[in-house]
Design an enzyme around this catalytic site. Structure first.
Site, PDB file in Angstrom:
ATOM      1  N   HIS A  36      11.580   0.230   0.536  1.00 15.08           N
ATOM      2  CA  HIS A  36      11.037  -0.322  -0.704  1.00 15.08           C
ATOM      3  C   HIS A  36      12.077  -1.117  -1.502  1.00 15.08           C
ATOM      4  O   HIS A  36      11.806  -2.223  -1.958  1.00 15.08           O
ATOM      5  CB  HIS A  36      10.450   0.792  -1.570  1.00 15.08           C
ATOM      6  CG  HIS A  36       9.440   0.306  -2.553  1.00 15.08           C
ATOM      7  ND1 HIS A  36       8.357   1.058  -2.935  1.00 15.08           N
ATOM      8  CD2 HIS A  36       9.325  -0.859  -3.233  1.00 15.08           C
ATOM      9  CE1 HIS A  36       7.629   0.371  -3.824  1.00 15.08           C
ATOM     10  NE2 HIS A  36       8.213  -0.787  -4.021  1.00 15.08           N
ATOM     11  N   TYR A  67       3.694   4.602  -5.500  1.00 15.53           N
ATOM     12  CA  TYR A  67       2.431   4.324  -6.188  1.00 15.53           C
ATOM     13  C   TYR A  67       1.609   5.594  -6.371  1.00 15.53           C
ATOM     14  O   TYR A  67       0.662   5.610  -7.163  1.00 15.53           O
ATOM     15  CB  TYR A  67       1.575   3.310  -5.419  1.00 15.53           C
ATOM     16  CG  TYR A  67       2.187   1.957  -5.191  1.00 15.53           C
ATOM     17  CD1 TYR A  67       3.353   1.550  -5.835  1.00 15.53           C
ATOM     18  CD2 TYR A  67       1.579   1.058  -4.318  1.00 15.53           C
ATOM     19  CE1 TYR A  67       3.903   0.308  -5.608  1.00 15.53           C
ATOM     20  CE2 TYR A  67       2.116  -0.190  -4.084  1.00 15.53           C
ATOM     21  CZ  TYR A  67       3.289  -0.563  -4.721  1.00 15.53           C
ATOM     22  OH  TYR A  67       3.818  -1.815  -4.478  1.00 15.53           O
TER      23      TYR A  67
END
Length: 262
Positions: A102, A44
């Site tokens: 992730h 991000y």
């Protein structure tokens, strides 16, 4: 859930897209408004903003669950250790309450990757181990390999995309299922079944979707919001009580839209 040192509230803050000074302000606003779970990720590119927002809040650090994720190209053993250290530096925290794999792709090697996560847990750099976007088979493998208990599995979950098998697995093995994209990128407002339920309860479709997830055993959710009004509404949605007929109606919706396939 069984007794744990770390618990996840029904609604946390997803921070994808919250960056820069506005991201810092959004995190501070969320914490001041009652949020106690911040979810970010290396990919991000906003761990610094999340950390600054946390540091600038009056909420004590120990009261907030700080979660981040190691991206797919950093899942080699040494890269997990070094990138996690960099994440903690950017977040300006001594430890992460929750660190995720992730996605199990690219550099992911179950034994070596999860071995590095165990080392971080043993060293006190992370409090809990999580995985994200895993299949049932990958979850079972991770549970077998980890010394630390699997604390959470983060996956896409909303009224247009429900994997009952993943929910059942989380309940059977007593870990959290953390639902991201609970509003299906705004598509919840276009679902007639949700509109009917929202009208019945004098609320809106977003609240219905969040309440449905937060009311499911072992499931919590992390909607993204940047403005104070939406943050308050998302947090309050957990208090909406749906009845069995509402839940059956939601679970009968035809689900065909996965927003974030591998």
């Amino acid at each position: 859930m069984s007794d744990r040192e770390t618990t996840l509230p029904p609604v946390g803050l997803g921070t994808m897209g919250l960056d820069g000074e506005s991201g810092v302000e959004s995190v501070q606003t969320a914490l001041d408004g009652g949020y106690r779970h911040l979810d970010t990720a290396q990919i991000y590119d906003n761990e610094d903003a999340v950390g600054r927002g946390l540091a600038g809040s009056s909420v004590p650090r120990e009261d907030v669950v700080v979660a981040t994720k190691v991206w797919a190209d950093k899942l080699g053993y040494d890269d997990v250790l070094s990138s996690a250290t960099e994440s903690l530096r950017r977040l300006n925290v001594e430890y992460a309450d929750l660190l995720y794999v992730h996605r199990p792709i690219d550099a992911y090697d179950p034994e070596r990757t999860l071995g590095a996560f165990d080392e971080l847990a043993d060293a006190g750099r992370i409090r809990n181990v999580g995985v994200s976007n895993f299949s049932i088979e990958e979850l079972d493998e991770a549970r077998d390999l980890l010394d630390a208990p699997l604390f959470a599995h983060q996956t896409e979950l909303h009224p247009l995309f429900l994997s009952s098998e993943l929910v059942d697995h989380a309940q059977a093995h007593d870990y959290y299922l953390v639902a991201y994209s609970p509003l299906a990128a705004g598509k919840v407002f276009e679902i007639p079944e949700l509109t009917a339920i929202a009208e019945k309860h004098d609320t809106d479709e977003a609240a219905v979707s969040i309440a449905w997830l937060a009311g499911t055993e072992n499931v919590v959710t992390i909607p993204k919001a940047s403005g104070e009004e939406h943050m308050r509404a998302n947090l309050a949605a957990a208090d909406l009580e749906l009845d069995d007929a509402d839940v059956r109606k939601i679970e009968s919706i035809e689900r065909e839209e996965e927003l974030f396939p591998e």
